[in-house]
Design a protein around this motif. Structure first.
Motif, PDB file in Angstrom:
ATOM      1  N   VAL A  83       0.848  -1.206   0.000  1.00 22.57           N
ATOM      2  CA  VAL A  83       0.000   0.000   0.000  1.00 22.57           C
ATOM      3  C   VAL A  83       0.881   1.252   0.000  1.00 22.57           C
ATOM      4  CG1 VAL A  83      -1.678   1.329   1.356  1.00 22.57           C
ATOM      5  CG2 VAL A  83      -1.940  -1.152   1.130  1.00 22.57           C
ATOM      6  N   MET A  84       1.923   1.230   0.812  1.00 25.48           N
ATOM      7  CA  MET A  84       2.759   2.443   0.920  1.00 25.48           C
ATOM      8  C   MET A  84       3.540   2.703  -0.368  1.00 25.48           C
ATOM      9  SD  MET A  84       3.712   2.852   4.906  1.00 25.48           S
ATOM     10  CE  MET A  84       4.610   4.312   4.537  1.00 25.48           C
ATOM     11  N   ILE A  85       3.971   1.638  -1.010  1.00 24.74           N
ATOM     12  CA  ILE A  85       4.683   1.823  -2.296  1.00 24.74           C
ATOM     13  C   ILE A  85       3.708   2.414  -3.326  1.00 24.74           C
ATOM     14  CG2 ILE A  85       5.751   0.594  -4.252  1.00 24.74           C
ATOM     15  CD1 ILE A  85       7.721   0.482  -2.066  1.00 24.74           C
ATOM     16  N   ARG A  86       2.479   1.899  -3.313  1.00 29.70           N
ATOM     17  CA  ARG A  86       1.469   2.425  -4.251  1.00 29.70           C
ATOM     18  C   ARG A  86       1.230   3.916  -3.957  1.00 29.70           C
ATOM     19  NH1 ARG A  86      -3.362  -0.800  -3.310  1.00 29.70           N
ATOM     20  NH2 ARG A  86      -2.045  -2.616  -3.517  1.00 29.70           N
ATOM     21  N   TRP A  87       1.215   4.247  -2.688  1.00 32.47           N
ATOM     22  CA  TRP A  87       1.025   5.651  -2.286  1.00 32.47           C
ATOM     23  C   TRP A  87       2.175   6.516  -2.842  1.00 32.47           C
ATOM     24  CZ3 TRP A  87       1.521   7.547   3.507  1.00 32.47           C
ATOM     25  CH2 TRP A  87       1.081   8.877   3.596  1.00 32.47           C
ATOM     26  N   ALA A  88       3.396   6.031  -2.673  1.00 32.42           N
ATOM     27  CA  ALA A  88       4.562   6.784  -3.193  1.00 32.42           C
ATOM     28  C   ALA A  88       4.445   6.957  -4.702  1.00 32.42           C
ATOM     29  CB  ALA A  88       5.858   6.059  -2.833  1.00 32.42           C
ATOM     30  N   GLU A  89       3.997   5.898  -5.372  1.00 26.34           N
ATOM     31  CA  GLU A  89       3.860   5.984  -6.840  1.00 26.34           C
ATOM     32  C   GLU A  89       2.801   7.019  -7.236  1.00 26.34           C
ATOM     33  OE1 GLU A  89       5.160   1.361  -7.755  1.00 26.34           O
ATOM     34  OE2 GLU A  89       3.031   1.908  -7.768  1.00 26.34           O
ATOM     35  N   LEU A  90       1.706   7.041  -6.476  1.00 27.25           N
ATOM     36  CA  LEU A  90       0.652   8.024  -6.778  1.00 27.25           C
ATOM     37  C   LEU A  90       1.164   9.450  -6.556  1.00 27.25           C
ATOM     38  CD1 LEU A  90      -2.556   6.344  -5.279  1.00 27.25           C
ATOM     39  CD2 LEU A  90      -2.119   6.884  -7.685  1.00 27.25           C
ATOM     40  N   VAL A  91       1.943   9.628  -5.495  1.00 27.10           N
ATOM     41  CA  VAL A  91       2.504  10.969  -5.245  1.00 27.10           C
ATOM     42  C   VAL A  91       3.411  11.355  -6.412  1.00 27.10           C
ATOM     43  CG1 VAL A  91       3.986  12.333  -3.718  1.00 27.10           C
ATOM     44  CG2 VAL A  91       2.322  10.744  -2.736  1.00 27.10           C
ATOM     45  N   GLU A  92       4.205  10.405  -6.876  1.00 30.75           N
ATOM     46  CA  GLU A  92       5.080  10.702  -8.027  1.00 30.75           C
ATOM     47  C   GLU A  92       4.258  11.032  -9.273  1.00 30.75           C
ATOM     48  OE1 GLU A  92       8.777   8.005  -6.387  1.00 30.75           O
ATOM     49  OE2 GLU A  92       7.287   7.117  -7.715  1.00 30.75           O
ATOM     50  N   ALA A  93       3.190  10.256  -9.482  1.00 30.16           N
ATOM     51  CA  ALA A  93       2.372  10.482 -10.676  1.00 30.16           C
ATOM     52  C   ALA A  93       1.666  11.843 -10.631  1.00 30.16           C
ATOM     53  CB  ALA A  93       1.342   9.361 -10.815  1.00 30.16           C
ATOM     54  N   HIS A  94       1.380  12.313  -9.419  1.00 27.62           N
ATOM     55  CA  HIS A  94       0.662  13.597  -9.266  1.00 27.62           C
ATOM     56  C   HIS A  94       1.612  14.709  -8.816  1.00 27.62           C
ATOM     57  CE1 HIS A  94      -3.523  12.042  -9.593  1.00 27.62           C
ATOM     58  NE2 HIS A  94      -2.942  10.915  -9.222  1.00 27.62           N
ATOM     59  N   ALA A  95       2.914  14.536  -9.041  1.00 31.77           N
ATOM     60  CA  ALA A  95       3.898  15.449  -8.436  1.00 31.77           C
ATOM     61  C   ALA A  95       3.653  16.911  -8.805  1.00 31.77           C
ATOM     62  CB  ALA A  95       5.306  15.020  -8.828  1.00 31.77           C
ATOM     63  N   LEU A  96       3.462  17.184 -10.090  1.00 38.75           N
ATOM     64  CA  LEU A  96       3.330  18.584 -10.483  1.00 38.75           C
ATOM     65  C   LEU A  96       2.045  19.192  -9.918  1.00 38.75           C
ATOM     66  CD1 LEU A  96       4.747  20.828 -11.961  1.00 38.75           C
ATOM     67  CD2 LEU A  96       3.520  20.185 -14.039  1.00 38.75           C
ATOM     68  N   GLU A  97       0.964  18.411  -9.979  1.00 35.87           N
ATOM     69  CA  GLU A  97      -0.318  18.893  -9.424  1.00 35.87           C
ATOM     70  C   GLU A  97      -0.166  19.224  -7.930  1.00 35.87           C
ATOM     71  OE1 GLU A  97      -3.293  15.714  -9.266  1.00 35.87           O
ATOM     72  OE2 GLU A  97      -3.969  16.667  -7.429  1.00 35.87           O
ATOM     73  N   LEU A  98       0.498  18.311  -7.182  1.00 40.98           N
ATOM     74  CA  LEU A  98       0.692  18.533  -5.747  1.00 40.98           C
ATOM     75  C   LEU A  98       1.571  19.747  -5.492  1.00 40.98           C
ATOM     76  CD1 LEU A  98       1.237  14.829  -4.676  1.00 40.98           C
ATOM     77  CD2 LEU A  98      -0.456  16.342  -3.648  1.00 40.98           C
ATOM     78  N   ALA A  99       2.637  19.867  -6.290  1.00 42.88           N
ATOM     79  CA  ALA A  99       3.580  20.970  -6.072  1.00 42.88           C
ATOM     80  C   ALA A  99       2.889  22.306  -6.318  1.00 42.88           C
ATOM     81  CB  ALA A  99       4.794  20.821  -6.981  1.00 42.88           C
ATOM     82  N   VAL A 100       2.134  22.405  -7.418  1.00 48.23           N
ATOM     83  CA  VAL A 100       1.474  23.678  -7.747  1.00 48.23           C
ATOM     84  C   VAL A 100       0.420  23.999  -6.686  1.00 48.23           C
ATOM     85  CG1 VAL A 100       0.011  24.878  -9.426  1.00 48.23           C
ATOM     86  CG2 VAL A 100       1.950  23.508 -10.219  1.00 48.23           C
ATOM     87  N   LEU A 101      -0.334  22.998  -6.282  1.00 53.75           N
ATOM     88  CA  LEU A 101      -1.352  23.215  -5.252  1.00 53.75           C
ATOM     89  C   LEU A 101      -0.708  23.755  -3.973  1.00 53.75           C
ATOM     90  CD1 LEU A 101      -4.403  22.749  -4.680  1.00 53.75           C
ATOM     91  CD2 LEU A 101      -3.778  20.509  -3.750  1.00 53.75           C
ATOM     92  N   GLY A 102       0.409  23.132  -3.590  1.00 53.29           N
ATOM     93  CA  GLY A 102       1.110  23.562  -2.374  1.00 53.29           C
ATOM     94  C   GLY A 102       1.625  24.984  -2.497  1.00 53.29           C
TER      95      GLY A 102
END
Ligand code: NAD
Length: 494
Positions: A83-102
């Motif tokens: 589960v945690m690896i999948r979570w890390a992968e999702l964060v990587e896949a959404h990296a730009l979206e997360l960064a801009v939101l932040g």
């Protein structure tokens, strides 16, 4: 990364944000909301739920129930890891979206945010996912008629309170090791930087984290943070933020269930430059970035520059040049190197520290003022103040802004004395070509980390934490796991 991708993401409306309790997005129990302001231009981005004490209690109860029924804690390490690896992968896949939101609610320059926020968070989650099935108990060397086993167990419910600078990076430093070993968590983000953490928690659920294991309660520190601190049902409280809040958390613990409290607090870190530094130009540029990146809102910022008197003037001039060439402005513009201060209140506080520095005899070498006010955003010029006495206010108090105080010294012993003359002990830097001096300084300076001929480098494999009033306990590295586990001895008569 293209500017056009960033511009598309920044134009997207941000939905009103809710609390995340027991896997569900819910409004505050009294319907309260607070505005989310953008430090980029002062506009209202959206609203978020202003949680109440009842909401915090509900989140803690959900975390407790999830912990006790074992929906996460009792899953095999291999399953938790997946589960945690999948979570890390999702964060990587959404990296730009997360960064801009932040960046939209905290103001960090996007170049840095992308690496330091989703980049670092994904790395941290992956690191503890990989570590969680390599944690072993012990068999103690007791007498032959006894078998003594030392078990490592999750603590139960972890409360995490984080600040507004680097919310995702610091949030992941707490969430990932706590969840990896099987705890349930309640997270309280900062008032002015919650958006990216709410999204990070949503991605954890998308990855398969069961409901109730990770809950997020936004709102005011003095309300929901206090409720977490005073709870009888939080076993460990982990915190990054200011000293005064850290002090309160210790008081809350004493007033409630004596929960263990780990504090990562501020710093007033000395960056010490000797005349024999290998490359003074490089040292000047790094010293400037060591304080001015993220507008100085970095816990390990090298906010005190101690310079050997024989090179003082030329070195300060070089730091001033480096500061003046930094492009300040819209943090979502890839061309800018320094973004916005997180809030207007913080900006005004920075400016009042500069006034105080002048009143106490300091001279402004560069900066000292607000800039780009016409944008509506909160920007401050990188500021260098010279002639700062070791006991001056700006040499003793953390500003948490782009303000560098310069003090000169003549001997190594004097440099050590000045470096160690604050209540803090988070980070330090020393620049010298003399290997013996470098080692001597590493031993003599009271700090959690000391950089030699560089400033600010780090990695998930090494601990970060302070001494003195910079706090206790460490984030990052395998050492951080100890905060989230209890030792239990089984004493078996054979
Ligand atoms: P802060 O202490 O004002 O707030 C931090 C968090 O505490 C926020 O979520 C806030 O809502 C909450 N809070 C406030 N009052 C509370 C209360 N009475 N009870 C419970 N929670 C409460 O700090 P800040 O201004 O957001 O963050 C900046 C500080 O963080 C600086 O001092 C900086 O040096 C420090 N910091 C330290 C590290 C480190 O690793 N040592 C890293 C980053 C930042």
């Amino acid at each position: 990364m293209e500017q056009s991708q960033i511009d598309t993401l920044r134009a997207m409306p941000v939905a009103p944000q809710q609390l995340l309790i027991n896997g569900k997005a819910v409004p505050a129990s009294d319907g309260g909301v607070m505005e989310v302001l953008s430090p980029i231009d002062g506009s209202v981005l959206t609203t978020m739920a202003r949680g109440t004490k009842n909401d915090m209690d509900a989140a803690i109860a959900a975390a407790r129930e999830a912990y006790e029924d074992g929906r996460w804690a009792k899953r095999s390490p291999a399953e938790r890891k997946k589960v945690m690896i999948r979570w890390a992968e999702l964060v990587e896949a959404h990296a730009l979206e997360l960064a801009v939101l932040g960046v939209r609610d905290n103001g960090t320059e996007i170049n840095m945010a992308l690496k330091a926020e989703p980049g670092s968070a994904a790395g941290t989650i992956r690191y503890y996912a990989e570590a969680l099935d390599k944690i072993y108990g012990e068999i103690a060397p007791t007498a032959d008629d006894v078998l003594a086993l030392v078990h490592k167990e999750p603590v139960g419910v972890v409360g995490a309170i984080v600040p507004w600078n680097f919310p995702m990076m610091i949030g992941a430093w707490k969430l990932a090791p706590a969840l990896a070993v099987g705890n349930s968590v309640v997270l309280k983000p900062a008032e002015t930087a919650s958006l990216s953490l709410i999204r990070l928690a949503e991605l954890a659920h998308e990855a398969g984290l069961p409901p109730g294991v990770l809950n997020v309660v936004t709102g005011e520190g003095a309300v929901v943070g206090q409720a977490m601190g005073l709870s009888m049902d939080v076993d460990v409280l982990v915190f990054t933020g200011s000293g005064p809040t850290g002090r309160r958390l210790l008081e809350y613990s004493a007033q409630s269930n004596l929960k263990r409290v780990y504090l990562e607090l501020g710093g007033k870190s000395p960056n010490i430059v000797f005349a024999d530094a290998p490359d003074l130009d490089e040292a000047a540029k790094v010293a400037a970035m060591g304080i001015f990146r993220n507008s100085g809102q970095v816990c390990v910022a090298g906010s005190r520059l101690l310079v050997e008197a024989s090179i003082h003037d030329e070195f300060v001039a070089a730091v001033g040049r480096a500061a003046e060439t930094l492009r300040i402005g819209d943090p979502l513009d890839l061309a800018n190197q320094v973004g916005a201060v997180n809030s207007e209140q913080q900006l005004l506080q920075n400016l009042s520290f500069v006034e105080k520095a002048i009143a106490e005899g300091g001279q402004i070498a560069t900066g000292g003022n607000r800039v780009l006010q016409e944008t509506g955003g909160y920007y401050m010029a990188p500021t260098v103040v010279t002639g700062v006495a070791p006991d001056a206010t700006i040499a003793q108090k953390e500003i948490f802004g782009p303000v560098l105080g310069v003090t000169s010294f003549t001997t190594q012993e004097e440099a050590i004395r000045i470096a160690n003359s604050t209540d803090y002990g988070l980070a330090a830097g020393v620049w010298t070509s003399n290997l013996s001096r470098a080692h001597h300084m590493v031993r003599a300076i009271r700090s959690g980390v000391i950089h030699v001929n560089t400033y600010g480098g780090s990695d998930g494999t090494v601990p970060l934490g302070g001494v003195g009033q910079s706090g206790n306990g460490h984030d990052k590295s395998l050492h951080a796991l100890d905060k989230y586990m209890e030792l239990k001895t089984a004493w078996i008569k054979l």
